[in-house]
Enzyme design. Structure first.
Site: not given
Ligand code: ARG
Length: 465
Positions: A24, A111, A156-157, A278, A284, A286, A291, A318, A323, A326
């Site tokens: 990760s 964790n 409106t509309h 364009s 054009k 744009n 957008e 956990y 993971q 993110k």
């Molecule tokens: N890279 C993990 C995450 O983003 C960190 C926590 C991992 N914990 C574990 N016991 N494997 O969630």
């Protein structure tokens, strides 16, 4: 060789695919500053609780500072074999200070570490988003002051409804942004508790001081339940929910800019700074930025949906699924940030075509409601009847192909004999907006007062901020 952070009971290397799916670092490397701050707070607390020596804590702190500057300068080699930011930092720490680095992980787990890091990260996002929205509001307020009396069609509309002022229209988005900011501020309050010290899931037998680490990291207090601390991501979900609503506001405004700049409508013009050409059609202009703001909404809502689906079936505590919390969230936050900044730029840049706005405001019998209101006020007609009479007068004007204020008085009197020439005073678009003085209404006087009040409020906030 097996993993040196957790490989004690392993004799084989992980399969390549195992490594590929497990890693990760490409995403959580963005948490480096938060990870190091949390580790420094943890080490200092361990020392003051007598769990590690003061000299180990000092070396750990120094080593972490070195790593922070290495990463800041781009001198740090992130290793995929070390999976994530936590183990990359710890491994580098042991290169720098030797075995004392191994004491840092006393009484904590990845964790609670990752939960802490991500809370700190999202807290920064919340603060940055709030500041960006304040800037967006200030830009709107400036333009609203300038255009408090500029008449435009209200829809409106998407049909011409009643004349409004351009300043009033812009202030509508100031109000929306204020509620968005309120949602982000609420999310921040609930987010601001520390998971650190929850350890893997059950807490720890070491005499740690979670209140101290919470305070050191700017949290209001430690989270009360260790299982909850490591296993909920509601702070991300709540922020993404608020972000989704905010993105929808940006998108609606962006859509209006797309409509207003269409040559079919032509109510505003954007400069070359916020338009593109364009490659095939030389004429054009744009509104690509608008957008793209409209489209970025998909990323934000997508991130919310994605994480809701990741979380929905997870038992406590956990699970590695988490993971995946993110990447989407970070992309969603970045998309919203860009959308807000682009809208702020377009607000500053846009130039309304005032003559065209005014002409369009009067099209489609937009002052018909003013005529009906006049009948109610002056002739004491019930509104329903006034509505009907006005409808017949509008039909007559349409038949003759003229605007309401161009219709001969006799033609109106043919429908309602008690109508006098006074009625002509309410049929222009200017008199229409001027008359809308009810609280929150579009009258230039109201709009100027509201814009001034907002300018004051934002200025005060900026000074105290
Ligand atoms: N890279 C993990 C995450 O983003 C960190 C926590 C991992 N914990 C574990 N016991 N494997 O969630």
């Amino acid at each position: 060789m097996s993993n040196k952070m957790w490989g004690g009971r392993f004799s084989e290397r992980p399969d390549e695919i195992m490594e590929e799916i497990n890693v990760s670092i490409d995403v959580d490397r963005h948490l480096f500053a938060q990870d190091i701050a949390a580790s420094k707070a943890h080490a200092a607390m361990l020392a003051s609780q007598g769990i590690i020596t003061a000299s180990d804590a000092k070396n750990i702190g120094k080593g972490l500072d070195t790593i922070l500057s290495e990463i800041g300068k781009g001198d740090f080699t992130f290793k995929r074999a070390l999976e994530d930011i936590h183990m990359n930092v710890e491994s580098r720490l042991s290169e720098l200070i030797g075995p004392a680095a191994g004491r840092l992980h006393t009484a904590r787990s990845r964790n609670d570490q990752v939960a802490t890091d991500f809370r700190l990260y999202v807290r920064d996002v919340l603060d940055e988003t709030d500041a960006a929205l304040a800037t967006f509001q200030a830009a709107l307020v400036n333009r609203a002051l300038e255009h408090a009396a500029t008449v435009m069609p209200g829809f409106t509309h998407l049909q011409t409804a009643q004349p409004v002022t351009f300043g009033h229209h812009l202030l509508a988005y100031v109000e929306m942004a204020a509620r968005d900011r309120g949602r982000f501020q609420d999310a921040r309050k609930r987010l601001n508790e520390s998971p650190l010290g929850a350890a893997a899931l059950a807490g720890t037998s070491f005499p740690i001081d979670r209140h101290a680490t919470a305070k050191a990291l700017g949290f209001d207090r430690p989270m009360a339940n260790s299982l909850d601390a490591v296993s909920d991501r509601d702070f991300v979900l709540e922020t993404l929910s608020a972000a989704s609503i905010c993105a929808v506001h940006m998108s609606r405004f962006a859509e209006e800019i797309v409509i207003w700049t269409s040559p079919l409508v032509g109510l505003i013009r954007l400069s070359d700074k916020f338009t593109t050409g364009s490659s095939i059609m030389p004429q054009k202009r744009n509104p690509d930025a608008a957008e793209l703001v409209r489209a970025k909404t998909g990323r934000v809502i997508g991130a919310l949906n994605g994480l809701l689906i990741v979380m929905k079936g997870l038992p406590l505590a956990y699970q590695k699924d988490m993971q995946e919390d993110k990447q989407g969230a970070m992309e969603g936050f970045a998309a919203l940030s860009l959308a807000i900044r682009a809208m702020t730029g377009m607000v500053r840049d846009l130039v309304p075509d005032e003559a065209k706005m005014k002409a369009a405001a009067g099209e489609g019998y937009a002052t018909a409601t003013d005529l009906a209101d006049w009948l109610v006020r002056t002739l004491k007609m019930p509104f329903r009847e006034a509505h009907h009479v006005t409808g017949r007068i509008v039909a007559k004007a349409a038949e003759g192909g003229v605007a309401l204020h161009e219709l001969p008085l006799e033609d109106m009197q043919a429908v309602e004999p008690k109508i006098t020439k006074d009625v002509l005073g309410v049929l222009s678009v200017e008199s229409s907006v001027k008359s809308r003085t009810s609280f929150g209404g579009t009258a230039p006087k109201n709009v100027a007062a509201q814009a001034k009040a907002w300018a004051k409020r934002l200025e005060k906030e900026r000074k105290s901020g």
